[in-house]
Enzyme design. Structure first.
Site, mmCIF file in Angstrom:
data_model
loop_
_atom_site.group_PDB
_atom_site.id
_atom_site.type_symbol
_atom_site.label_atom_id
_atom_site.label_comp_id
_atom_site.label_asym_id
_atom_site.label_seq_id
_atom_site.Cartn_x
_atom_site.Cartn_y
_atom_site.Cartn_z
ATOM 1 C CB SER A 126 -4.382 68.526 14.858
ATOM 2 O OG SER A 126 -3.791 67.364 14.331
ATOM 3 C CE LYS A 152 -1.688 66.595 16.866
ATOM 4 N NZ LYS A 152 -2.410 65.961 17.996
ATOM 5 C CE LYS A 154 -2.587 64.085 13.535
ATOM 6 N NZ LYS A 154 -2.606 63.281 14.763
ATOM 7 C CG ASP A 179 0.217 63.283 16.804
ATOM 8 O OD1 ASP A 179 0.847 62.240 17.082
ATOM 9 O OD2 ASP A 179 -1.019 63.402 16.963
ATOM 10 C CD GLU A 204 -0.169 64.101 20.039
ATOM 11 O OE1 GLU A 204 -0.094 65.267 19.589
ATOM 12 O OE2 GLU A 204 -1.243 63.508 20.164
ATOM 13 C CG ASP A 229 -2.875 60.606 21.344
ATOM 14 O OD1 ASP A 229 -3.755 60.001 21.973
ATOM 15 O OD2 ASP A 229 -3.117 61.160 20.246
ATOM 16 C CE LYS A 253 -6.302 62.378 20.874
ATOM 17 N NZ LYS A 253 -5.865 61.547 19.719
ATOM 18 N N GLY A 281 -7.845 65.851 20.389
ATOM 19 C CA GLY A 281 -9.087 65.878 19.615
ATOM 20 C C GLY A 281 -9.193 64.636 18.764
HETATM 21 O O1 OSB Z 1 -3.469 61.697 17.175
HETATM 22 O O2 OSB Z 1 -4.284 63.446 17.997
HETATM 23 C C1 OSB Z 1 -4.374 62.509 17.205
HETATM 24 C C2 OSB Z 1 -7.445 62.918 14.963
HETATM 25 C C3 OSB Z 1 -7.904 61.621 14.896
HETATM 26 C C4 OSB Z 1 -7.185 60.632 15.535
HETATM 27 C C5 OSB Z 1 -6.015 60.945 16.241
HETATM 28 C C6 OSB Z 1 -5.579 62.250 16.331
HETATM 29 C C7 OSB Z 1 -6.284 63.252 15.649
HETATM 30 C C8 OSB Z 1 -5.869 64.640 15.599
HETATM 31 C C9 OSB Z 1 -6.929 65.651 15.240
HETATM 32 O O3 OSB Z 1 -4.727 65.013 15.723
HETATM 33 C C10 OSB Z 1 -7.329 66.500 16.379
HETATM 34 C C11 OSB Z 1 -8.566 67.277 16.049
HETATM 35 O O4 OSB Z 1 -8.424 68.323 15.414
HETATM 36 O O5 OSB Z 1 -9.674 66.848 16.438
HETATM 37 MG MG MG Z 2 -2.078 62.263 18.669
#
Ligand code: OSB
Ligand code: MG
Length: 360
Positions: A126, A152, A154, A179, A204, A229, A253, A281
């Site tokens: 991510s 992925k 953001k 995402d 996402e 999510d 998660k 994550g």
């Molecule tokens: O939306 O998936 C998410 C991290 C913190 C809070 C929300 C998210 C995330 C990530 C990071 O996308 C995922 C990771 O590398 O741990």
């Molecule tokens: Mg997410």
């Protein structure tokens, strides 16, 4: 309660962070020591919980419901906390620790107790919002070189279609997804349909953190599958979202749904409905990351997850050796008892802000 600096800043639609504050739970019982991690952060921007609310709820309400209780199976721990409404991250921290404890007592890896079938999991990354598209392309290149199976990124208004176009121009047809962390609303439907031109694996959580029905309306306007999510904080909401056509994929998660048992139930529900899942994550330390690896061994985790190598997050991590990704983009599921990783106590001590101890 601990704080660790991140190797690299991480920016989402709700802001940029340079470090991570979280809770660890340690449980001693029948001669073994078990660990869990609470994924609540020091702000309530991803979800409504924070480290401080989780500390309060665990110490005042949850721990007294489970400490010293003789559980036949760790799946009984989540129901035992039922009178406390919500606070899934706080519940998950205790519940997941109980699974590690049970697996260690039985001398078997956690994945075996959870019903995992894989020996290695496919890993994705991510990538946060960057200062420039050039920096983004450079980061994608570096992660690809490390072997990761999917990228992925953001996105948010102002950092979306151009960012995806820049990656497609440079890297062609790689497995790619976005995402939005709830940065859009239904009125943005026509704009979001612009993603359809890029053959993304999924988008996402484009809409609000507690929404189901607007996502269903949006999915009818998009070819790109929606993955939820934030919206899925219980198994029931997962069912409702699938029934409503709000998503075609779900990110699991354990911290968001109340732990491993609820994650397994959500995983099974999705499998029965033909909905693939992947493991999300929360910038976990090696302890939470190890839990995620074991859960990801279940069969319907058929898409690469956001469970990546320790060195992307913390250097050093709290565990030794750290979690590493192979050149084929996979991470082996640990084979020792419980979560199967070694916790380095003096690193935990050094990062600790506050601690408390409770007894039955
Ligand atoms: O939306 O998936 C998410 C991290 C913190 C809070 C929300 C998210 C995330 C990530 C990071 O996308 C995922 C990771 O590398 O741990
Ligand atoms: Mg997410």
């Amino acid at each position: 309660m601990l704080r660790l600096p991140l190797v690299r800043f991480f920016e989402t639609s709700f802001g940029r962070v340079y470090d991570r504050t979280f809770l660890l739970v340690r449980a001693d019982g029948d001669g073994v020591t078990a660990w869990g991690e609470c994924v609540a952060d020091d702000n309530p921007y991803y979800g409504s919980e924070t480290v401080e609310t989780a500390w309060h709820i665990i110490t005042a309400f949850l721990a007294p419901l489970v400490l010293g209780v003789d559980f036949a199976h760790p799946r009984d721990v989540f129901p035992a906390m039922r009178r406390v409404r919500g606070h899934q991250m706080a519940k998950a921290a205790l519940e997941m620790t109980a699974w590690d404890l049970a697996a260690r007592q039985a001398g078997v890896p956690l994945s075996a107790v959870l019903g995992g079938t894989r020996t290695a999991i496919a890993s994705g990354v991510s990538i946060g919002i960057q200062d420039s598209l050039d920096q983004l392309v450079e980061r994608v290149g570096a992660e690809r070189a490390d072997g990761y199976r999917r990228i992925k990124i953001k996105v948010k208004p102002g950092w979306d279609l151009d960012a995806v176009a820049a990656i497609r121009n440079r890297f062609g047809d790689i497995p790619l997804m976005v995402d939005a962390n709830a940065a859009y609303d239904l009125a943005d439907g026509a704009h979001l349909a612009g993603f359809d031109a890029f053959d993304l694996m999924m988008i996402e959580q484009p809409l609000d953190y507690d929404d189901i029905l607007d996502h269903a309306a949006l999915q009818r306007q998009l070819k790109t599958p929606i993955c939820l999510d934030e919206s899925i904080h219980s198994v029931r909401l997962g069912r409702d979202a699938i029934d409503a056509g709000a998503c075609r994929i779900i990110n699991i998660k354990p911290g968001r749904v109340g732990g491993h048992a609820e994650s397994v139930r959500l995983h099974d529900l999705c499998a029965a409905r033909g909905v693939p899942v992947w493991h999300g994550g929360m910038l976990e330390s090696g302890i939470g990351r190890a839990h995620n690896l074991h859960l990801s061994a279940l069969p319907n985790f058929s898409l690469p997850g956001d469970v990546a190598a320790s060195k992307r997050y913390y250097q050093p991590d709290l565990i030794e050796p750290g979690i590493e990704v192979g050149t084929d983009g996979t991470i082996p599921v640990p084979t020792g008892p419980g979560i199967g990783v070694h916790v380095v106590m003096d690193r935990v001590e050094r990062a600790t802000l506050r601690r408390t101890e409770m007894r039955a």
